[in-house]
Design a protein around this motif. Structure first.
Motif, PDB file in Angstrom:
ATOM      1  N   ALA A  18       0.834  -1.127   0.026  1.00 28.31           N
ATOM      2  CA  ALA A  18       0.063   0.042   0.010  1.00 28.31           C
ATOM      3  C   ALA A  18       0.762   1.255   0.068  1.00 28.31           C
ATOM      4  O   ALA A  18       1.790   1.218   0.534  1.00 28.31           O
ATOM      5  N   SER A  19       0.495   2.457  -0.540  1.00 32.67           N
ATOM      6  CA  SER A  19       1.152   3.441  -0.680  1.00 32.67           C
ATOM      7  C   SER A  19       0.741   4.057   0.441  1.00 32.67           C
ATOM      8  O   SER A  19      -0.237   4.552   0.938  1.00 32.67           O
ATOM      9  N   GLY A  21       1.191   7.381   1.239  1.00 34.52           N
ATOM     10  CA  GLY A  21       0.766   8.759   0.783  1.00 34.52           C
ATOM     11  C   GLY A  21      -0.576   8.564   0.745  1.00 34.52           C
ATOM     12  O   GLY A  21      -1.425   9.529   1.137  1.00 34.52           O
ATOM     13  N   ASP A  22      -1.219   7.765   0.229  1.00 31.83           N
ATOM     14  CA  ASP A  22      -2.746   7.061  -0.064  1.00 31.83           C
ATOM     15  C   ASP A  22      -3.210   6.805   1.366  1.00 31.83           C
ATOM     16  O   ASP A  22      -4.486   7.416   1.575  1.00 31.83           O
ATOM     17  N   ALA A  23      -2.540   6.270   2.196  1.00 33.74           N
ATOM     18  CA  ALA A  23      -3.121   5.794   3.335  1.00 33.74           C
ATOM     19  C   ALA A  23      -3.261   7.296   4.322  1.00 33.74           C
ATOM     20  O   ALA A  23      -4.294   7.467   4.973  1.00 33.74           O
ATOM     21  N   GLN A  25      -3.579  10.477   3.095  1.00 33.73           N
ATOM     22  CA  GLN A  25      -4.543  10.802   2.339  1.00 33.73           C
ATOM     23  C   GLN A  25      -6.094  10.454   2.830  1.00 33.73           C
ATOM     24  O   GLN A  25      -6.915  11.332   3.219  1.00 33.73           O
ATOM     25  N   LEU A  26      -6.226   9.276   3.066  1.00 32.71           N
ATOM     26  CA  LEU A  26      -7.365   8.643   3.438  1.00 32.71           C
ATOM     27  C   LEU A  26      -7.752   9.086   4.856  1.00 32.71           C
ATOM     28  O   LEU A  26      -8.888   9.409   5.259  1.00 32.71           O
TER      29      LEU A  26
END
Length: 95
Positions: A18-19, A21-23, A25-26
């Motif tokens: 998993a990224s 950065g995405d985590a 952002q979420l």
């Protein structure tokens, strides 16, 4: 997923790929949604505020105090894991 086994769940969900950065952002989006929601509940009796999650092992029905306490403790738990993982990452890079 994983029948309550966190390591099994992590493996099934592929957290390792998993990224980060995405985590983040979420998490930011979820915190903003929660904050915005709380701001709209003006002049309400906060003792009446609760959520129901019948399938959740701990938070089946919880008032605001329990929700906030759970999230605070849950974040602290994950912060320890994040620190552990960062240290392992830095150790791996040093080799």
């Amino acid at each position: 997923v994983g029948g309550g086994d966190m390591e099994k769940r992590a493996s099934i969900l592929g957290y390792a790929g998993a990224s980060p950065g995405d985590a983040l952002q979420l998490l930011r989006a979820l915190r903003k949604i929660t904050y915005d929601h709380a701001c709209r509940i003006k002049d309400q009796d906060w003792n009446q505020y609760h959520i129901q999650q019948p399938s959740h092992p701990i938070m089946k029905a919880a008032g605001l105090g329990r929700i906030l306490s759970f999230h605070t403790q849950h974040f602290a738990f994950h912060l320890d894991l994040i620190r552990r993982n960062l240290a392992a990452y830095h150790d791996m890079k040093a080799v």
